[in-house]
Design a protein around this motif. Sequence first.
Motif, mmCIF file in Angstrom:
data_model
loop_
_atom_site.group_PDB
_atom_site.id
_atom_site.type_symbol
_atom_site.label_atom_id
_atom_site.label_comp_id
_atom_site.label_asym_id
_atom_site.label_seq_id
_atom_site.Cartn_x
_atom_site.Cartn_y
_atom_site.Cartn_z
ATOM 1 N N GLY A 106 23.818 166.490 61.744
ATOM 2 C CA GLY A 106 23.160 167.738 61.386
ATOM 3 C C GLY A 106 23.573 168.920 62.232
ATOM 4 N N VAL A 107 23.672 168.729 63.541
ATOM 5 C CA VAL A 107 23.868 169.892 64.398
ATOM 6 C C VAL A 107 25.088 169.792 65.311
ATOM 7 N N LEU A 108 25.329 168.608 65.913
ATOM 8 C CA LEU A 108 26.368 168.554 66.944
ATOM 9 C C LEU A 108 27.771 168.801 66.388
ATOM 10 N N LEU A 109 28.007 168.409 65.118
ATOM 11 C CA LEU A 109 29.325 168.704 64.526
ATOM 12 C C LEU A 109 29.475 170.208 64.297
ATOM 13 N N LYS A 110 28.315 170.899 64.167
ATOM 14 C CA LYS A 110 28.369 172.334 63.877
ATOM 15 C C LYS A 110 28.711 173.148 65.129
ATOM 16 N N LEU A 111 28.521 172.524 66.307
ATOM 17 C CA LEU A 111 28.883 173.216 67.545
ATOM 18 C C LEU A 111 30.363 173.579 67.534
ATOM 19 N N GLY A 112 31.184 172.655 67.004
ATOM 20 C CA GLY A 112 32.627 172.901 66.932
ATOM 21 C C GLY A 112 32.944 174.100 66.052
ATOM 22 N N GLY A 113 32.329 174.131 64.861
ATOM 23 C CA GLY A 113 32.577 175.239 63.934
ATOM 24 C C GLY A 113 32.100 176.558 64.509
ATOM 25 N N TYR A 114 30.933 176.517 65.153
ATOM 26 C CA TYR A 114 30.379 177.730 65.760
ATOM 27 C C TYR A 114 31.315 178.250 66.856
ATOM 28 N N GLY A 115 31.801 177.325 67.698
ATOM 29 C CA GLY A 115 32.722 177.720 68.772
ATOM 30 C C GLY A 115 33.985 178.353 68.228
ATOM 31 N N LEU A 116 34.538 177.748 67.162
ATOM 32 C CA LEU A 116 35.772 178.295 66.569
ATOM 33 C C LEU A 116 35.533 179.700 66.009
ATOM 34 N N LEU A 117 34.390 179.873 65.321
ATOM 35 C CA LEU A 117 34.093 181.197 64.762
ATOM 36 C C LEU A 117 33.993 182.250 65.862
#
Length: 445
Positions: free
Chosen positions: A220-231
């Motif tokens: 739910g959330v930890l995979l989204k940390l990667g996308g957020y960091g890239l953005l």
Amino acid sequence: MLSFIMYTLFMIPLCFFKKSWWLIQNFLFLISFMFLFNVDFFCWGGISYLFGYDYLSFGLIMLSMWICVLMILASYTVIRYKFYNKLFLLMILMLLLMLYCTFCSINMISFYFFFEGSLIPTLFLIFGWGYQPERLQAGVYLLFYTLFASLPLLLGVLFLYESLHCLVFSLMYKSDFMNIYLYISMILAFLVKMPMYLTHLWLPKAHVEAPVSGSMILAGVLLKLGGYGLLRVFEYLVGIGVMINLFWLSVSLVGGFLVSLVCLRQVDMKALIAYSSVAHMGLVIGGLMTLNTWGFYMTFVLMIAHGLCSSGLFCLANISYERLGSRSLLINKGLLNLMPSMALWWFLLSSCNMAAPPSLNLLGEIGLFNSMVGWTGLVMLYLMLISFFSAAYTLYLYSYSQHGIHYSGVYSSVSGYTREYLLLMMHWAPLNFLILKSDFVLIWM
């Protein structure tokens, strides 16, 4: 900003009271709704020296809070068997605190600190409440893959500070570094966290060994940390990104197709859902690497959608596991006869997983396809294959688990608890009703 952090901190002593399980669950629902009404659509809100949020951060914090509440709702067996339930609540609150601070950081170094810190409570969840003895190996995989890539990130952040004398996200957007070493160091940690194909091996292991709450927060959330960091980091890596991003896009799309084929061979329901996450994240990385507006907006949409959908599927797999004591598709078949009312939820969440309307996944995938095809038409073949096999493995999961003759060792017909229907409803409702407000995703940049 600080009020929400203090709210979470002051909930920590409550963990150690008797009968505090429902109290903390309700308090977390309360803080979710309080935060929801705090939205600031058009600019940075809640600004302080270290923290603040724009619309991108807001969406992901909201997702974190929501998934953390649902983790408590899903982990009823922990309180039922008194399995260190107070420490379990403590871990969830620590994780929520770390995630909240990660998404709120407006300073690169505090973002890095909390980004790495969110790993520790997750590791404890896997070690402490996981199922099999292999959970130790899965935890080590998770730790080493993530830490291997994050030392270069720290060096990259220090280099940026040396060059700019400032690490605030909103003050860095005018810089453009043409430096291959900086580029690799800044994005490698996020690609491993996403995870990109070839660096994804920690994910299925961690998912299979994690308890349901661990799987929910991971997907739910930890995979989204990667996308957020890239953005966040692509603001000052645009020049070199335009030249090199084709490589990551190619790896992600080919990888998404190959992982979809791997999904068709899985017999463990959790492993299948975990591999499908890798395929979806492949699309996210592809859209992000095009560096255009469609890609950036729709990355945000698909991250939110995948967080809710994948988490819901893990809950369903866990509900079957609690009844039958196994996650194998060889035993979990004919569930339509055993748990007829659950079949509807399997259908609803599976259809969201293959991006059927009116789910948010559909909006995200259409936008990402638009972004990649507009960038180069050559990717169309792989996009078609990923779409087709996405539907194929989801149908395989649904039809194999629901239809057929049920396993002869199972005699009774059991229905779900009200708690489980509530849990699944809270995953499915935002996933399908947020599409009515899809214009809101086009304002965060």
